[in-house]
Each structure stands twice: as structure tokens, then as C-alpha cells.
Design a protein around this motif. Structure first.
Motif, PDB file in Angstrom:
ATOM      1  N   LEU A   1       1.049  -1.275  -0.013  1.00 55.58           N
ATOM      2  CA  LEU A   1       0.157   0.064   0.168  1.00 55.58           C
ATOM      3  C   LEU A   1       0.813   1.344  -0.019  1.00 55.58           C
ATOM      4  O   LEU A   1       1.350   1.690   0.867  1.00 55.58           O
ATOM      5  CB  LEU A   1      -0.932   0.131   1.245  1.00 55.58           C
ATOM      6  CG  LEU A   1      -1.738  -1.155   1.442  1.00 55.58           C
ATOM      7  CD1 LEU A   1      -2.465  -1.402   2.583  1.00 55.58           C
ATOM      8  CD2 LEU A   1      -2.777  -1.222   0.081  1.00 55.58           C
ATOM      9  N   ASP A   2       1.134   1.875  -1.187  1.00 59.80           N
ATOM     10  CA  ASP A   2       2.100   2.931  -1.236  1.00 59.80           C
ATOM     11  C   ASP A   2       1.418   4.162  -0.914  1.00 59.80           C
ATOM     12  O   ASP A   2       0.254   4.363  -1.319  1.00 59.80           O
ATOM     13  CB  ASP A   2       2.362   3.222  -2.838  1.00 59.80           C
ATOM     14  CG  ASP A   2       3.539   4.167  -3.037  1.00 59.80           C
ATOM     15  OD1 ASP A   2       3.321   5.407  -2.504  1.00 59.80           O
ATOM     16  OD2 ASP A   2       4.256   3.887  -3.838  1.00 59.80           O
ATOM     17  N   LEU A   3       1.946   4.822   0.095  1.00 57.09           N
ATOM     18  CA  LEU A   3       1.391   6.002   0.834  1.00 57.09           C
ATOM     19  C   LEU A   3       1.309   7.292   0.210  1.00 57.09           C
ATOM     20  O   LEU A   3       0.653   8.243   0.469  1.00 57.09           O
ATOM     21  CB  LEU A   3       1.814   6.115   2.270  1.00 57.09           C
ATOM     22  CG  LEU A   3       1.648   4.700   3.245  1.00 57.09           C
ATOM     23  CD1 LEU A   3       2.201   4.782   4.508  1.00 57.09           C
ATOM     24  CD2 LEU A   3       0.184   4.262   3.131  1.00 57.09           C
ATOM     25  N   ARG A   4       2.058   7.308  -0.982  1.00 56.16           N
ATOM     26  CA  ARG A   4       2.068   8.721  -1.673  1.00 56.16           C
ATOM     27  C   ARG A   4       0.838   9.516  -1.821  1.00 56.16           C
ATOM     28  O   ARG A   4       0.891  10.707  -1.629  1.00 56.16           O
ATOM     29  CB  ARG A   4       2.772   8.633  -3.077  1.00 56.16           C
ATOM     30  CG  ARG A   4       3.094   9.905  -3.938  1.00 56.16           C
ATOM     31  CD  ARG A   4       3.846   9.449  -5.053  1.00 56.16           C
ATOM     32  NE  ARG A   4       5.292   9.281  -4.514  1.00 56.16           N
ATOM     33  CZ  ARG A   4       6.188  10.082  -3.921  1.00 56.16           C
ATOM     34  NH1 ARG A   4       5.716  11.299  -4.024  1.00 56.16           N
ATOM     35  NH2 ARG A   4       7.170   9.970  -3.577  1.00 56.16           N
ATOM     36  N   CYS A   5      -0.278   8.861  -2.364  1.00 54.01           N
ATOM     37  CA  CYS A   5      -1.533   9.265  -2.545  1.00 54.01           C
ATOM     38  C   CYS A   5      -2.391   9.367  -1.322  1.00 54.01           C
ATOM     39  O   CYS A   5      -3.744   9.807  -1.540  1.00 54.01           O
ATOM     40  CB  CYS A   5      -2.083   8.831  -3.750  1.00 54.01           C
ATOM     41  SG  CYS A   5      -1.284   9.029  -5.218  1.00 54.01           S
ATOM     42  N   LEU A   6      -2.039   9.128  -0.191  1.00 52.92           N
ATOM     43  CA  LEU A   6      -2.972   8.802   0.842  1.00 52.92           C
ATOM     44  C   LEU A   6      -2.942  10.153   1.878  1.00 52.92           C
ATOM     45  O   LEU A   6      -1.993  10.577   2.130  1.00 52.92           O
ATOM     46  CB  LEU A   6      -2.471   7.824   1.936  1.00 52.92           C
ATOM     47  CG  LEU A   6      -3.681   7.276   3.030  1.00 52.92           C
ATOM     48  CD1 LEU A   6      -5.020   7.272   2.421  1.00 52.92           C
ATOM     49  CD2 LEU A   6      -3.060   6.243   4.192  1.00 52.92           C
ATOM     50  N   GLU A   7      -4.081  11.106   1.614  1.00 40.09           N
ATOM     51  CA  GLU A   7      -3.969  12.363   2.436  1.00 40.09           C
ATOM     52  C   GLU A   7      -4.862  12.266   3.341  1.00 40.09           C
ATOM     53  O   GLU A   7      -5.356  13.174   4.184  1.00 40.09           O
ATOM     54  CB  GLU A   7      -4.109  13.316   1.503  1.00 40.09           C
ATOM     55  CG  GLU A   7      -3.163  13.696   0.525  1.00 40.09           C
ATOM     56  CD  GLU A   7      -3.157  14.985  -0.282  1.00 40.09           C
ATOM     57  OE1 GLU A   7      -2.079  15.794   0.203  1.00 40.09           O
ATOM     58  OE2 GLU A   7      -4.067  15.250  -1.074  1.00 40.09           O
TER      59      GLU A   7
END
Ligand SMILES: *Cc1c(COP(=O)(O)O)cnc(C)c1O
Length: 471
Positions: free
Chosen positions: A449-455
Motif C-alpha cells: 500500500l504505497d502511501l504517496r496518494c494517501l491524504e
């Protein structure tokens, strides 16, 4: 014998539709969904119960409450919109299958306002006469790209189609063999050319095309020279391409226009956020292209649109093409587009306001800090069947921008405690089934779960609360 007519005492024990509709569990569903859909759902639930009775699968008789709960659950499931928000934790920021760019709040507000009210779409408020829908963005595009004029259509595929058709119908378009791209779906340059009524003249070879190849192909029948940004691949090794500036000179010497399809295109120098330089639209215009085409929902970070900027006389011809009417954008997108482009006037605050840039600019350190706060609750939610670790990973931009460039990122890496790959696939499916589905990717035996796009961490944990962890 017909199953439904076979007498059975337990069938008679099932509640009636009316009894179910009168239960307390049915009341809120009646309010939310209406009588007809609820009645239909109750009938369906009763039919299922009847089948279970006949097949001997029902141990105890069903109460009206139980039937109501089953009906309401089925109804809720069916009431979920098909086009639903998801958490994009794939690591691809501009994911075409997940809808590409997220819009800035300013764009969302403008689009919402345009949906609610009549707008001066093709109406000149100063003079009271007819206006042009392009007028709302034309000046901004001219200012931001340095082009003489600009127009917008449905998407970049449409921009390429109408530009080719306008400038090259019944004539030839000269293209390098190394640039005959397929973008995905049905967008293959040779097919688009055929539909545009243009004869494709391929020059050079897959890896090397020289100035003399173009010059030798230009003749009486040439309508345009086309340059295509090889946005989703690179040819490496023994290669040669003709720079746009030189190609413009070659085309202009024969009096034909150069069309440069930039694909993603950007109005912002990505080097400013530490990425490799992706050609900007302004540069492509300055290099002498007569027409430049690019997308609205790739790096630009706006709604789906295709831009056509360049020489005023050619833009005027494109606008007179009857295809323009079939490819135009509606007021909602135009409103979002205008608001997005306005943000580019203030480059300093752009990064904070434009989600695409904001997400691309997040550092591994920032994401690692986020991961540290999530690992506990996620691990607890998934239970002993899975281990959760913080892992380095690489995100990509997506949508054909800098295809070989990756961004250092952080993921939650989830592995089944017993090492079974089946458990990982089952978990991935369970995450897709959440109220707000969580979309990750499987790599090297882990669900990342790549967190780059989790805001929205709170929303993420809230959705994860509903997960049915596979055994
Ligand atoms: C993405 C792309 C297109 C198609 O653009 P859409 O906005 O998806 O229609 C065309 N040409 C190139 C080079 C692209 O990268």
C-alpha cells in the motif's frame, strides 16, 4: 412436482411481505430507498428463504426482523454507486484506470457552481451578444504557454484527431517510425491518422531518424509534419531523433506546419520539485511548433481535456472544422479548467494547491512518518494472519509522464504470516470490497500500500474497520 406448490409446514412459517415491512429494521430503509425498491428487496429475500427451506438449508424459522435485515443489506449493496471513490495506493499518481488527476479545491468549487446555475458559457456579458466557450480559457492558455491562440476539446486524443484532420485531410503526414505510439486502449497513431483522413508517411527507422529522412519525404502532398512525445516508453542505445527546433525549420522550409503532440505536457517545470525535466508546453511552442497538443488530466492536474495551442490562423481553421462541435467540452469541465489554469498564475502556491504536484512532491521521509502512525492500527485490524511492515518502494507518475522516472516512496508491506499467496489475493479482494475500496499492488510476495496518494488517513482507517479478513 413443482417445488413451489409442494405443501410444507416450514414454508408457511415464513413471514409475509407486510410483516417484514412493518419491522423496525425496515423503517429507515423505507425512508432512505422508498417503498417500491424495499418491497422488491423483501420479496427477493423471502424467495431466497423459501428456496433455503425447500432445500433443507434452514435450521430455524426466520423472523420478520431477520428477513428485513437481509433485504436491507441487499438494498444497501445495490444502492452503492457504481463509480465510487477509492483509495489509490497503487503508487501510480496519475492512474488512468483510477481517473487520473485529482482536482484542486478551487476547480471543484467552480465546477459545482457551474452545475447549479446557468452560466455565461457562450454569452458575452459585456455586449450581450453571443460569445465563444473557448474565451473562458483562451487568454490564460496564451499567457501560460506563449502561444498565439488556443482551443480546447474533449481530451488529447481528440486534439490530435482534429488537428490532423484539419491540417492533413487528403494529404500526407510525415512521422518518424520511432514515434508511432500506442497510448493504450484504441489510441494508436496510425489508426488515428487513418480516421483523420490523413496518409501516414513513416520515415527513418525504429531507433534512428535523421533530418534528411524528413526532408526527403516532404513534397507536394505533405499536409504536416508530426512529432509525438514518446510518453510511455524510451528507445535507448543507438538512437537518433531530430530535435523539434530543427524539425520546425525543415517543415517551414517546405511551407508545412509542425504539429507536436506532447501527450502529458506540463505548464510547470518538474525540476522545481526535484524530478527530471519534462518538456513544458512553453518550450514546445518556443521551439517553433505551429501546433502543440496536450492533456488536461495528466501532469497539468485538471479535468479531462485536450488542449490545442499554436498559430492563430491554424487554430481558426481547427475551430471551423465541424468536428469541433462533436469534441467540445461542457460547462462543468470548462469551469474546473479555468479555475485550474488560474492557479498556475501563482507558481509559488501551486504546489500546495494542486493535488497532482502536491502528491508528486511528497518525500519518502514524510511518507515514512505517515507509515509509522498507520502500522499499528493496520496491523491490529488485519490480525495475526498477516504481518505489516514499513517498506521503501518506488512510485511512478503515470499517464505517460517520465515513464522511466520513479519517486522514492514508502509503503505498508503486508504479508501472510503463513506465507500463502492465496491469502494475499484474498486480502486484496477484501480491500476492494470495502465501502471505500483500498487499491494496492502485489509485488514480491507482499501487498504494497504505497502511501504517496494517501491524504485522508482517518478515512482510510475508517474504511479498513469494515474489512473481512480472509482466514
Ligand atoms: C496520453 C497521450 C495521448 C492521449 O491523451 P488523452 O488525454 O488520454 O486523450 C495522446 N498522445 C500522447 C503522446 C499521450 O501521451
Amino acid at each position: 412436482m413443482d417445488a413451489d406448490t409442494r405443501p410444507s409446514p416450514s414454508l408457511r412459517g415464513l413471514p409475509s411481505v407486510d410483516q417484514v415491512l412493518k419491522t423496525p429494521a425496515a423503517a429507515p430503509a423505507l425512508e432512505r430507498h422508498g417503498r417500491a425498491p424495499l418491497t422488491q428487496a423483501v420479496r427477493a429475500a423471502l424467495a431466497q428463504a423459501r428456496e433455503a427451506v425447500l432445500e433443507g438449508r434452514l435450521a430455524a424459522p426466520l423472523s420478520p426482523e431477520e428477513v428485513a435485515l437481509a433485504a436491507v443489506e441487499a438494498l444497501e449493496h445495490r444502492a452503492r454507486p457504481s463509480l465510487r471513490p477509492v483509495f489509490n495506493l497503487t503508487g501510480t499518481v496519475l492512474h488512468t484506470n483510477l481517473g487520473r488527476a485529482l482536482l484542486a479545491e478551487e476547480a471543484i468549487e467552480a465546477a459545482t457552481a457551474a452545475m447549479r446555475a446557468a452560466v455565461a458559457l457562450e454569452f458575452d456579458l459585456a455586449g450581450g451578444g453571443r460569445g465563444e466557450r473557448d474565451d473562458h480559457v483562451r487568454e490564460l492558455l496564451v499567457e501560460l504557454t506563449g502561444a498565439e491562440d488556443a482551443t480546447v476539446v474533449n481530451n488529447n486524443a481528440a486534439a490530435v484527431l482534429i488537428a490532423l484532420n484539419t491540417l492533413g485531410q487528403g494529404r500526407e503526414a510525415v512521422v518518424s517510425r520511432g514515434e508511432l505510439i500506442e497510448i493504450g486502449g484504441a489510441f494508436r497513431m496510425p489508426d488515428i491518422m487513418a480516421r483523420a483522413g490523413v496518409t501516414l508517411i513513416e520515415v527513418g527507422t525504429t531507433n534512428r531518424t535523421h533530418a534528411k529522412d524528413y526532408a526527403g519525404a516532404l513534397g507536394e502532398a505533405t499536409g504536416l509534419v508530426l512529432k509525438v512525445h514518446t510518453s510511455n516508453y524510451r528507445i535507448e542505445g543507438f538512437t537518433k531523433e531530430v530535435p523539434a527546433r530543427e524539425l520546425a525549420d525543415i517543415a517551414h522550409a517546405k511551407g508545412v506546419p509542425l504539429v507536436n503532440d506532447l501527450g502529458s505536457g506540463t505548464l510547470f517545470d518538474l525540476a522545481r520539485i526535484g524530478l527530471a525535466h519534462e518538456p513544458t508546453v512553453r518550450e514546445a511552442v518556443a521551439e517553433g511548433a505551429d501546433i502543440v497538443t496536450f492533456s488536461g488530466d495528466k501532469l497539468l492536474g485538471g479535468p479531462q481535456t485536450g488542449f490545442i495551442v499554436g498559430r492563430a490562423d491554424l487554430i481558426a481553421r481547427i475551430n471551423r472544422n465541424p468536428m469541433k462541435r462533436a469534441l467540445r467540452v461542457d460547462k462543468i469541465r470548462l469551469a474546473a479548467l479555468e479555475a485550474t489554469l488560474r492557479l498556475y498564475r501563482d507558481p509559488e502556491r501551486l504546489r500546495a494547491r494542486l493535488p497532482t504536484l502536491r502528491l508528486l512532491a511528497r518525500t519518502r521521509e514524510e511518507l515514512a512518518a505517515l507509515a509509522a502512525t498507520l502500522i499499528g492500527p493496520v496491523g491490529a485490524r488485519l490480525g495475526a494472519g498477516f504481518t505489516v511492515e514499513v517498506a521503501d518502494c518506488a512510485s511512478q507518475i503515470g499517464s505517460g509522464a517520465l515513464p522511466l522516472e520513479t519517486l522514492p516512496s514508502t509503503a505498508l508491506a503486508i504479508r501472510p504470516s503463513n506465507g500463502s499467496g492465496g491469502a494475499l489475493n484474498a486480502l486484496q479482494a477484501a480491500l476492494r470490497d470495502l465501502p471505500v475500496p483500498i487499491i494496492g499492488r502485489i509485488a514480491e510476495g507482499a501487498l504494497l500500500l504505497d502511501l504517496r496518494c494517501l491524504e485522508d488517513e482517518a478515512g482510510f482507517l475508517d474504511s479498513l474497520r469494515h474489512v473481512e479478513v480472509p482466514a
